[in-house]
Design an enzyme around this catalytic site. Structure first.
Site, PDB file in Angstrom:
ATOM      1  N   SER A  56       0.835  -1.202   0.000  1.00 47.63           N
ATOM      2  CA  SER A  56       0.000   0.000   0.000  1.00 47.63           C
ATOM      3  C   SER A  56       0.869   1.252   0.000  1.00 47.63           C
ATOM      4  O   SER A  56       1.959   1.280   0.569  1.00 47.63           O
ATOM      5  CB  SER A  56      -0.927   0.006   1.215  1.00 47.63           C
ATOM      6  OG  SER A  56      -0.193  -0.070   2.399  1.00 47.63           O
TER       7      SER A  56
ATOM      8  N   CYS B  86     -12.032  -0.051  17.743  1.00 44.42           N
ATOM      9  CA  CYS B  86     -12.918  -1.182  17.539  1.00 44.42           C
ATOM     10  C   CYS B  86     -12.769  -1.674  16.103  1.00 44.42           C
ATOM     11  O   CYS B  86     -12.433  -0.911  15.213  1.00 44.42           O
ATOM     12  CB  CYS B  86     -14.375  -0.771  17.749  1.00 44.42           C
ATOM     13  SG  CYS B  86     -14.692  -0.165  19.410  1.00 44.42           S
TER      14      CYS B  86
ATOM     15  N   HIS C 121       5.512   2.405  11.228  1.00 49.89           N
ATOM     16  CA  HIS C 121       4.479   2.840  12.170  1.00 49.89           C
ATOM     17  C   HIS C 121       4.764   4.221  12.723  1.00 49.89           C
ATOM     18  O   HIS C 121       3.960   4.778  13.459  1.00 49.89           O
ATOM     19  CB  HIS C 121       4.350   1.824  13.303  1.00 49.89           C
ATOM     20  CG  HIS C 121       4.019   0.457  12.780  1.00 49.89           C
ATOM     21  ND1 HIS C 121       4.987  -0.473  12.484  1.00 49.89           N
ATOM     22  CD2 HIS C 121       2.842  -0.108  12.430  1.00 49.89           C
ATOM     23  CE1 HIS C 121       4.417  -1.561  12.007  1.00 49.89           C
ATOM     24  NE2 HIS C 121       3.116  -1.369  11.951  1.00 49.89           N
TER      25      HIS C 121
HETATM   26  N1  GLN Z   1      -0.082  -5.370   1.399  1.00 51.94           N
HETATM   27  C1  GLN Z   1      -0.593  -4.778   2.608  1.00 51.94           C
HETATM   28  C2  GLN Z   1      -0.169  -3.326   2.684  1.00 51.94           C
HETATM   29  O1  GLN Z   1       0.868  -3.028   2.191  1.00 51.94           O
HETATM   30  C3  GLN Z   1      -0.109  -5.507   3.817  1.00 51.94           C
HETATM   31  C4  GLN Z   1      -0.685  -4.933   5.086  1.00 51.94           C
HETATM   32  C5  GLN Z   1      -0.302  -5.635   6.344  1.00 51.94           C
HETATM   33  O2  GLN Z   1       0.611  -6.400   6.384  1.00 51.94           O
HETATM   34  N2  GLN Z   1      -1.000  -5.381   7.406  1.00 51.94           N
HETATM   35  O3  GLN Z   1      -0.848  -2.504   3.272  1.00 51.94           O
END
Ligand code: GLN
Ligand code: ZN
Length: 758
Positions: free
Chosen positions: A434, A517, A696
């Site tokens: 993404s 949630c 993150h």
């Molecule tokens: N392909 C997803 C992304 O890149 C993987 C997301 C994830 O691992 N939570 O958002």
């Protein structure tokens, strides 16, 4: 027959607590206003349970953020760093829950961890050498009194001392045993207060008893409760367990002076066998967890009644209960306005489960119960033919053979073919899938949902986002590109919406942590792919570049683990059905010219059984094959990737290698030489991309720090096997920091590539 509830959802029918808390965090409402909302919710929940005739109604199951944190505060174990901020009691609590950055100081939140095998997360208690455990709060006593004021006599619920110690992290040189004595004294003080209040029953939750215990653990548990129970006075103590059976400690548990023991007859595979083998003491009440607290399906009264009847030979004193707290199911079906009646009639959320318990208490032991209206109505649901059955899919799963799970060219041979075909060179760079979900990306989806734009306009916009995304990656100089996932809100919901057999709710929210949630989709019928899901987007993206663009899918285990599963067929059956659907998508992508296909299994580890001896038989033995099923049909030159989010998978490294992917990327940026060591020790064959920076955080990682991470990785991983990528998808990040971070990543990669090629 009496009934008991272990706990009730606290966020409210329409997530009132979440919204009030968020307003409070933004300083839009006062502490008193927040407390008013909380009080209103507690009152409503008690009344609901009172109306349903529940005999043992919980109190103190409410929490502003998390029950484990509540206990940490109650036991005076909140770390000094939070207290030193000098904030109000409520704000100190929230500082520990969420971190604090402001005039008073700068502290990170406590670590968060998955609550056993659920999707709820608790805050990990920290114990320092100078932590002084003692009773230091009033919450359980106040809430008991509050309920009493409105005429509801409750059973206060507190997580027990053993589970507290097992979950706590010792930060100094002391071990949990060094705190055991103080913990016991604190619980004695708690019981003293309940005695003063005239409380009849108190419930101590000890879910840690369902985990694999050593003899030392059992000794710790026994010593703790021998001490505490010697001071219970007139209060009756219920030891409540859930999420499994207590096979390692059953004999010790029944030998202690508890007045009631709560056992899980649904997830506790050996609970019945334990009763058979060791009996149940005549002087105790058996709280039988027979109504599923975790899933959203109606109970089959015939089965529940038979189960409870079967227990009568062990105990004359049975109370029926949910299998665990109802915290793990949505609030009420009343919120759902668009479910067809032949669908919704199968469901019971928290409020509806109260009604089930009520009816069950009336039916069990009643003569001629089989002719009672509530029984007949319930049985009608289970005897009717099920909608959304798909004989074709069932037959496809039934006819799977060994060969459907193996790629016909072994990995080492494929590797050579792929190197030749893809011409990527050493140490390729890529991302996880993404790209930032900008305002425009989100608006496009919401406009389409509302009907403000047509499908054609929607797709035109998506093409625009894909084009921007490809251009950005070309400009940055990444080696393997992605289309950016601008058509997806969520990696599971997106696929669920495109698979027959899935059901979506409007407001069936379940607390994941604090104010967050989630709304898991429901697997209702047999799963089938009706049309290609991602081919259009991937094909378009690939048409814009000469570099390979990865096809991007979510794997069957993750789709299953983040949904409410069916109860009428096995998890394995569901995983294989989803696996077949994803397999069709994989083959279509390959057919459309996509050379690399990534199948994410972010949540692979999430439903690993609590007990180690069940890891394989109950889970990995079908979970890993379901992934293999997705990709076993591709040509050797098609490269299959997977991605995983939790770095703590050292223990199942071999199983992960057995997924037989060609490349895996995973989160490892926040430390973790340990995992790389585990890969080496287990002769991991799959090529790997341990994340080189943490997505993150909005922080832009420097070239130097990524070079250092890569150099380190190269001491353990062969350069032929190493990929360079961030640790997860970039959807929560902004464009600017993404561009800068990836530019640094490519620069770092170049430095390393130059270094290894000389
Ligand atoms: N392909 C997803 C992304 O890149 C993987 C997301 C994830 O691992 N939570 O958002
Ligand atoms: Zn991830």
């Amino acid at each position: 027959m009496n009934s008991s509830l272990i706990g009730f959802p606290r966020v409210g029918k329409l997530r009132e607590l979440k919204f009030a808390s968020e307003k409070y965090f933004r300083k839009e409402i006062s502490t008193e206003e927040l407390e008013q909302v909380a009080k209103g919710l507690r009152e409503m929940h008690w009344n609901l349970q009172q109306d349903a005739g529940i005999s043992h109604i919980p109190s103190n199951d409410f929490s502003y953020y998390d029950n484990v944190l509540d206990l940490t505060v109650l036991l005076n174990a909140l770390p000094e760093s939070y207290k030193q901020l000098g904030l109000s009691e409520r704000d100190t609590y929230f500082a520990a829950a969420r971190g604090y950055q402001g005039e008073a100081g700068d502290v990170k939140a406590l670590a968060m961890k998955k609550w056993f095998n659920t999707n709820y997360h608790y805050l990990v208690p920290e114990l320092f050498d100078d932590s002084e455990i003692k009773l230091a709060g009033d919450k359980p006593f106040d809430e008991y009194e509050e309920a009493k004021q409105i005429g509801v006599l409750t059973k206060p619920v507190i997580i027990g001392g053993f589970t507290f110690l097992k979950l706590a992290k010792c930060k100094g040189s002391k071990t949990i045993n060094d705190f055991a004595e103080d913990v016991a004294n604190a619980y004695i003080a708690i019981l003293d207060r309940f005695n003063e209040q005239g409380v009849e029953w108190v419930q101590f939750d000890e879910p840690s008893l369902v985990t694999d215990l050593t003899q030392a653990d059992v000794a710790l548990f026994t010593a703790l409760y021998e001490k505490v129970l010697a001071h219970k006075g007139n209060v009756k103590v219920l030891l409540q367990t859930y999420f499994g059976d207590i096979r390692d400690s059953y004999e010790e548990v029944v030998g202690l002076d508890f007045d009631g023991i709560g056992l899980d007859f649904l997830e506790g595979k050996q609970t019945l066998a334990l009763l058979e083998r060791h009996g149940f003491p005549a002087d105790k009440t058996l709280f039988a967890g027979v109504v599923n607290g975790k899933n959203i399906w109606k109970s089959d009264y015939k089965k529940v009644i038979a189960l409870v009847n079967g227990l009568e030979k062990f105990s004359q004193d049975i109370v029926i209960s949910t299998s665990c707290s109802l915290l793990h199911v949505p609030y009420t079906l009343e919120n759902e306005t668009s479910l067809a009646p032949d669908v919704s009639r199968y469901f019971a959320f928290a409020k509806e489960k109260l009604q089930e318990i009520k009816e069950l208490t009336e039916l069990i032991g009643a003569s001629g119960y089989e002719n009672k209206e509530s029984y007949l109505a319930n049985q009608q649901v289970f005897s009717a033919e099920r909608v959304y059955e798909d004989k074709h899919v069932q037959a496809s799963v039934a006819s799977l053979t060994e060969r459907d799970f193996v790629r016909n060219v072994p990995r080492t041979k494929r590797r050579a073919i792929q190197k030749e075909k893809l011409q990527l060179g050493l140490l390729p760079t890529t991302t996880i899938g993404s790209f930032p979900q900008t305002k425009e990306v989100k608006q496009n989806r919401s406009k389409y949902r509302k009907g403000d734009i047509t499908k054609a306009e929607y797709d035109e916009n998506i093409k625009g986002f894909i084009k921007d995304c490809i251009e950005l990656q070309e400009e940055l100089g990444l080696d393997v590109l992605v289309h950016g996932e601008s058509e997806r809100n969520d990696m599971v919901e997106f696929f669920g919406e495109n698979l027959a057999g899935y059901i979506f709710t409007e407001k069936a929210w379940v607390q994941s942590y604090g104010t967050r949630c989630v709304k898991p989709p429901i697997i209702f019928g047999d799963i089938r792919r009706e049309n290609p899901i991602t081919v259009f987007y991937s094909e378009y993206a690939q048409s814009l570049s000469d570099k390979p663009v990865k096809g991007m899918l979510t794997g069957p285990v993750t789709i299953l683990n983040w949904s409410f599963p069916r109860e009428d067929i096995s998890l394995k059956e569901m995983a294989f059905q989803i696996g077949l659907a994803i397999r069709e998508e994989v083959l279509d992508l390959e057919e459309a010219g996509i050379k690399i296909i990534q199948i994410d299994e972010a949540a692979l580890k999430e439903k690993l059984p609590i007990r180690r001896e069940e890891w394989n038989s109950e889970y990995l033995d079908w979970a890993i094959p379901s992934f293999r099923l997705c990709h076993s049909g591709v040509r050797p030159e098609t490269q299959v990737h997977t991605h995983m989010c939790y770095s703590e998978f050292e223990e199942i490294v071999t199983d992960i290698d057995n997924m037989d992917a060609d490349v895996i990327s995973f989160e490892a940026s926040r430390s973790k030489l340990t995992i790389i060591d585990a890969l080496k020790a287990n002769r991991f064959e799959t090529e790997v991309g341990p994340g080189v920076y943490d997505i993150h955080s909005p922080r832009v990682p420097s070239v130097e720090e990524m070079v250092a991470v890569l150099k380190n990785a190269l001491t353990k991983i062969d350069e032929e096997n190493l990929w360079i990528n961030p640790d997860c998808g970039l959807k929560t990040r902004g464009i600017k920091e993404t561009r800068e971070s990836l530019a640094n990543l490519v620069a770092a990669a170049q430095i390393i590539k130059d270094a290894v090629s000389v």
